[in-house]
Each structure stands twice: as structure tokens, then as C-alpha cells.
Motif scaffolding. Structure first.
Motif, PDB file in Angstrom:
ATOM      1  N   UNK A 283       0.825  -1.223   0.000  1.00 47.51           N
ATOM      2  CA  UNK A 283       0.000   0.000   0.000  1.00 47.51           C
ATOM      3  C   UNK A 283       0.858   1.272   0.000  1.00 47.51           C
ATOM      4  N   UNK A 284       2.176   1.115   0.254  1.00 46.77           N
ATOM      5  CA  UNK A 284       3.047   2.304   0.322  1.00 46.77           C
ATOM      6  C   UNK A 284       3.057   3.016  -1.029  1.00 46.77           C
ATOM      7  N   UNK A 285       2.778   4.330  -0.961  1.00 50.84           N
ATOM      8  CA  UNK A 285       2.742   5.144  -2.185  1.00 50.84           C
ATOM      9  C   UNK A 285       3.560   6.407  -1.918  1.00 50.84           C
ATOM     10  N   UNK A 286       4.566   6.654  -2.725  1.00 56.51           N
ATOM     11  CA  UNK A 286       5.355   7.877  -2.525  1.00 56.51           C
ATOM     12  C   UNK A 286       4.607   9.044  -3.161  1.00 56.51           C
ATOM     13  N   UNK A 287       4.367  10.076  -2.369  1.00 60.04           N
ATOM     14  CA  UNK A 287       3.592  11.220  -2.872  1.00 60.04           C
ATOM     15  C   UNK A 287       4.433  12.494  -2.777  1.00 60.04           C
ATOM     16  N   UNK A 288       3.878  13.564  -3.328  1.00 63.05           N
ATOM     17  CA  UNK A 288       4.546  14.869  -3.339  1.00 63.05           C
ATOM     18  C   UNK A 288       5.017  15.231  -1.927  1.00 63.05           C
ATOM     19  N   UNK A 289       6.206  15.801  -1.836  1.00 61.57           N
ATOM     20  CA  UNK A 289       6.766  16.104  -0.516  1.00 61.57           C
ATOM     21  C   UNK A 289       6.025  17.265   0.152  1.00 61.57           C
ATOM     22  N   UNK A 290       6.138  17.311   1.469  1.00 59.22           N
ATOM     23  CA  UNK A 290       5.622  18.438   2.254  1.00 59.22           C
ATOM     24  C   UNK A 290       6.542  19.639   2.014  1.00 59.22           C
ATOM     25  N   UNK A 291       6.002  20.828   1.760  1.00 55.99           N
ATOM     26  CA  UNK A 291       6.887  21.995   1.594  1.00 55.99           C
ATOM     27  C   UNK A 291       7.638  22.284   2.905  1.00 55.99           C
ATOM     28  N   UNK A 292       8.902  22.636   2.794  1.00 57.37           N
ATOM     29  CA  UNK A 292       9.694  22.984   3.991  1.00 57.37           C
ATOM     30  C   UNK A 292       9.904  21.805   4.928  1.00 57.37           C
ATOM     31  N   UNK A 293       9.854  20.594   4.400  1.00 53.23           N
ATOM     32  CA  UNK A 293       9.926  19.373   5.220  1.00 53.23           C
ATOM     33  C   UNK A 293      11.264  19.262   5.952  1.00 53.23           C
ATOM     34  N   UNK A 294      11.230  19.256   7.286  1.00 55.99           N
ATOM     35  CA  UNK A 294      12.466  19.128   8.075  1.00 55.99           C
ATOM     36  C   UNK A 294      13.039  17.727   7.905  1.00 55.99           C
ATOM     37  N   UNK A 295      14.338  17.658   7.594  1.00 58.98           N
ATOM     38  CA  UNK A 295      14.970  16.365   7.310  1.00 58.98           C
ATOM     39  C   UNK A 295      15.012  15.455   8.527  1.00 58.98           C
ATOM     40  N   UNK A 296      15.459  16.014   9.651  1.00 62.75           N
ATOM     41  CA  UNK A 296      15.708  15.113  10.794  1.00 62.75           C
ATOM     42  C   UNK A 296      15.520  15.846  12.115  1.00 62.75           C
ATOM     43  N   UNK A 297      14.815  15.189  13.039  1.00 62.98           N
ATOM     44  CA  UNK A 297      14.744  15.648  14.429  1.00 62.98           C
ATOM     45  C   UNK A 297      15.335  14.555  15.307  1.00 62.98           C
ATOM     46  N   UNK A 298      16.164  14.928  16.262  1.00 65.67           N
ATOM     47  CA  UNK A 298      16.680  13.961  17.232  1.00 65.67           C
ATOM     48  C   UNK A 298      17.057  14.717  18.498  1.00 65.67           C
TER      49      UNK A 298
END
Ligand code: NAD
Ligand code: TYD
Length: 351
Positions: A283-298
Motif C-alpha cells: 500500500x506504500x505510495x510515494x507522494x509529493x513532498x511536504x513543503x519545507x519538510x524538516x529532514x531530521x529531528x533527534x
């Protein structure tokens, strides 16, 4: 039993708030817990059915942006502490309607700060304003490094900008008016009662219904996941033992790339639903990215660990299983909130 504290918890009908309200109501029979919530799309009193008749609990329906109403409830009840969770909390919604986030997250927080201040008129002995915030205020990390309490604020989404702004006002009221405060910045939460707009419950709901799983971009974004009940335990600890004027980062020591997390979720769901292993992954479907998407939080959560002795109590695999079980056993809860307005939100967001 004499009442020792009167605590106003805002946003208590929401995801994290409901776990915090339940923990305090059950653990502290001599505290009176007032849950103030506007019951937006994200607020649901069903989340608190099991404690709604507790003698030390009261629900107040109201909006934190309603200045006069908020002043009035402070005058009436004289809350000695506030645990402030009410917020607009979803990044995607902040991209389509940023002003709503300024209103609730910034103005609403200011109105609470003002009401708290004018209620106590500088007599802040034994008082506390506890502001719940997010790691997203720090912006994004690259492939390495961790957010600490001294990382500079660098928010990238309207949601994180509004939370950053509210954090700054809380701090500023501390410096300017000696308002006693503490702030915690937590990583991504998951668990029971999360509204199915955030990654994990959205995907659980879609898997149940054989719907596509919309992974933004290439799925190589990383988040640090914490089980919601462990967040509530940390909040209890900071509320009682945190140092005034301090910030504590809370995290799960648990980084996952979205795509790996989604694959783990798919495997666990296949097992629970007695489906062929591998069927949910399809069911995994790659869709348009979120604008300003933060790469990584840790998060570097060593301050709360070293100073207050907090660490998460469940592993991610355990927490995820508890979460999946809850959603599978509470389909009426899920169905009741995925009707109506949710359908139009989903259509607008995912097409
Ligand atoms: P949520 O969206 O599930 O719940 C928010 C609650 O606030 C809802 O019950 C809603 O009805 C209420 N609310 C919204 N606007 C209001 C208003 N104007 N007046 C009164 N009540 C209002 O959010 P959540 O995920 O439980 O997050 C709670 C807090 O924790 C937020 O401040 C959020 O920024 C912070 N936080 C969340 C996460 C996370 O992963 N969910 C992580 C770190 C920090
Ligand atoms: P989310 O649960 O919205 O939390 P946040 O944006 O506050 O971290 O999203 C978690 C991650 O999952 C984030 O990198 C965005 C991604 N995501 C998707 O790939 N698809 C989706 O449908 C959603 C809601 C999120």
C-alpha cells in the motif's frame, strides 16, 4: 481530603493532554484538575470517559483565545498551576491555514500568561506555568547531531514558528514579570488516542481500510519517537521537580527514518490482522513532498535523564504494539472521528 493544588490543564481532551489529565487525576486525588478545551476537531471527550466522574476532575469547555472568558475562569478558580498543552498541532494544517496557528498557539498562550499574571499579581509563591512545546522549534538537523536545550531556535513551518513564538513569550514573561515557568520540548509522540492525521495513526487507519499509505518525498526523513505515556510521566516529573526558568528536552532515544518505520508498522499490522506478510507494504505510495519538510529531528534528553532520572519505559516495538492493539480494539472511536469533516480534510490533503 484537603485540596493541595488547583491545576488548569489546557488541551486535555486532545491526544497528549488526555494522557496527562488521566495520570494527574488518578495519581493525585488531592489535586483538583480542571481540563480546559475548546473541543476542536482534535479534542474528544471520549478520550477521558473512564475518569469523567472522578471527584477531583472538572471539564471546562472554552477557547484560550477568548480573553474575557479566560480572565473570568482564573478569577473564579484561582488556578495555582497551569499545564498548557492546547494548540493547533499538525504541520500540514499549518501550511494550509497558518493564521489559525498564530491565533491559538501565540495569542492563546499570551492570553493565558496574562490571566495567570493578573490573577496572582506578582505573588507567585508555589505557582507554576508549565508550557508544553516541541523539538520542531529547533528547525532541522542534518544527518548527524542532536538538539540540546541550548540549540538555537530555527523553526521552518508555520506550526513550529508559532510554537517557537509562544516559547519566547513564556520565557519573556519569566524575565520581565518573574512569572514562574518551565518549558519542555518533546519529540514526536505516538500512542493511544492520537488523531489520525499524524503519521502513525493515519497509516494504521489506512492499513485497516486497505487504503494507500502516502509517504512524503522519498521517505528518508527521520523523527525521534516517544510513547505518549512516557511523555506524560516526564511531564509529571518536570511539574514536580523541574527547576523554575529551565527548559528540558524530552525524547525517545529512538530515531527512525519514516520509510523504515512504515515498513515495521506494515509488518506488525499484517500479523495482527492475519494478513499475508508483505500485503500492507504494497500500500506504500510515494507522494509529493511536504513543503519545507524538516529532514531530521533527534533529541539529546540527557538533561532530564541526569537531573530528574527520567528515561522512556517502553521500547518502540512494545509501544507500537500497544498502540496498534488499541486502535484495533477501538474501531468505534476511530470510525466516529474519520467521518464527516475528516473526509474533506483527507480529500484536500491527499486528493
Ligand atoms: P492535539 O491536536 O491532539 O490536541 C490539542 C488539543 O487542544 C485538542 O483537544 C483541542 O481541542 C485543543 N485546542 C485547540 N485549540 C484550542 C483553543 N483555542 N482553546 C482551547 N483548546 C484548544 O495535540 P497533541 O498532539 O496532544 O499536542 C499537545 C501539545 O503538545 C501541543 O502544544 C503540541 O505542540 C505539543 N507537542 C506535541 C507533540 C506530538 O507529537 N503530538 C510533540 C511535542 C509537543
Ligand atoms: P507527522 O506525524 O505529521 O509529525 P511531524 O511533521 O510533526 O514530525 O509526520 C511525521 C513524519 O511523517 C514527517 O516526516 C512527515 C511524514 N508523513 C508522511 O510521509 N506522510 C503523511 O501522510 C504524514 C501525515 C506524515
Amino acid at each position: 481530603m484537603s485540596i493541595k493544588k488547583k491545576i488548569l490543564i489546557t488541551g486535555g481532551a486532545g491526544f497528549i493532554g488526555s494522557h496527562v489529565v488521566r495520570l494527574f487525576v488518578k495519581k493525585y486525588p488531592n489535586y483538583h484538575i480542571f481540563n480546559l478545551d475548546a473541543l476542536t476537531y482534535a479534542g474528544n471527550l471520549e478520550n477521558l470517559k473512564d475518569i469523567e466522574d472522578a471527584p477531583n476532575y472538572a471539564f471546562i469547555k472554552g477557547d484560550i483565545t477568548d480573553d474575557v472568558f479566560i480572565q473570568n475562569i482564573f478569577e473564579t478558580h484561582k488556578f495555582d498551576s497551569v499545564i498548557h498543552l492546547a494548540a493547533e498541532s499538525h504541520v500540514d494544517r499549518s501550511i494550509s491555514d497558518p493564521l489559525a496557528f498564530v491565533k491559538t498557539n501565540v495569542i492563546g498562550t499570551m492570553i493565558l500568561l496574562n490571566a495567570f499574571r493578573s490573577c496572582w499579581q506578582g505573588d507567585f509563591q508555589e505557582k507554576l506555568f508549565y508550557h508544553i512545546s516541541t523539538d520542531e522549534v529547533y528547525g532541522t538537523l542534518g544527518e548527524t547531531g542532536l538538539f540540546t536545550e541550548t540549540t538555537s531556535y530555527d523553526p521552518n513551518s508555520p506550526y513550529s514558528a508559532s510554537k517557537a513564538s509562544s516559547d519566547h513569550f513564556v520565557r519573556a514573561y519569566g524575565e520581565t514579570y518573574n512569572l514562574p515557568y518551565v518549558i519542555t520540548n518533546c519529540s514526536n509522540n505516538y500512542g493511544q488516542n492520537q488523531f489520525p492525521e499524524k503519521l502513525i495513526p493515519l497509516f494504521i487507519n489506512n492499513i485497516i481500510n486497505h487504503k494507500p499509505l502516502p509517504v512524503y518525498g522519498d521517505g528518508n526523513y527521520t523523527r525521534d519517537w516517544l510513547y505518549v505515556k512516557d511523555h506524560a510521566i516526564a511531564i509529571d516529573l518536570v511539574f514536580h521537580k523541574g527547576k523554575l526558568g529551565e527548559t528540558y528536552n524530552i525524547g525517545g532515544f529512538n530515531e527512525w527514518k519514516n520509510i523504515d518505520l512504515v515498513k515495521l508498522l506494515c509488518r506488525q499490522m499484517d500479523q495482527k490482522l492475519n494478513r499475508e506478510i508483505g500485503s500492507s507494504e504494497k500500500l506504500i505510495t510515494f507522494v509529493k513532498d511536504r513543503p519545507g519538510h524538516d529532514l531530521r529531528y533527534a533529541i539529546d534528553a540527557s538533561k532530564i535523564k541526569d537531573e530528574l532520572g527520567w528515561t522512556p519505559s517502553v521500547t518502540f516495538e512494545e509501544g507500537l504494539e500497544l498502540t496498534i492493539n488499541w486502535y484495533l480494539n477501538n474501531e468505534p472511536w476511530l470510525n466516529s472521528i474519520t467521518n464527516g469533516a475528516y473526509k474533506s480534510y483527507y480529500q484536500k490533503q491527499y486528493g
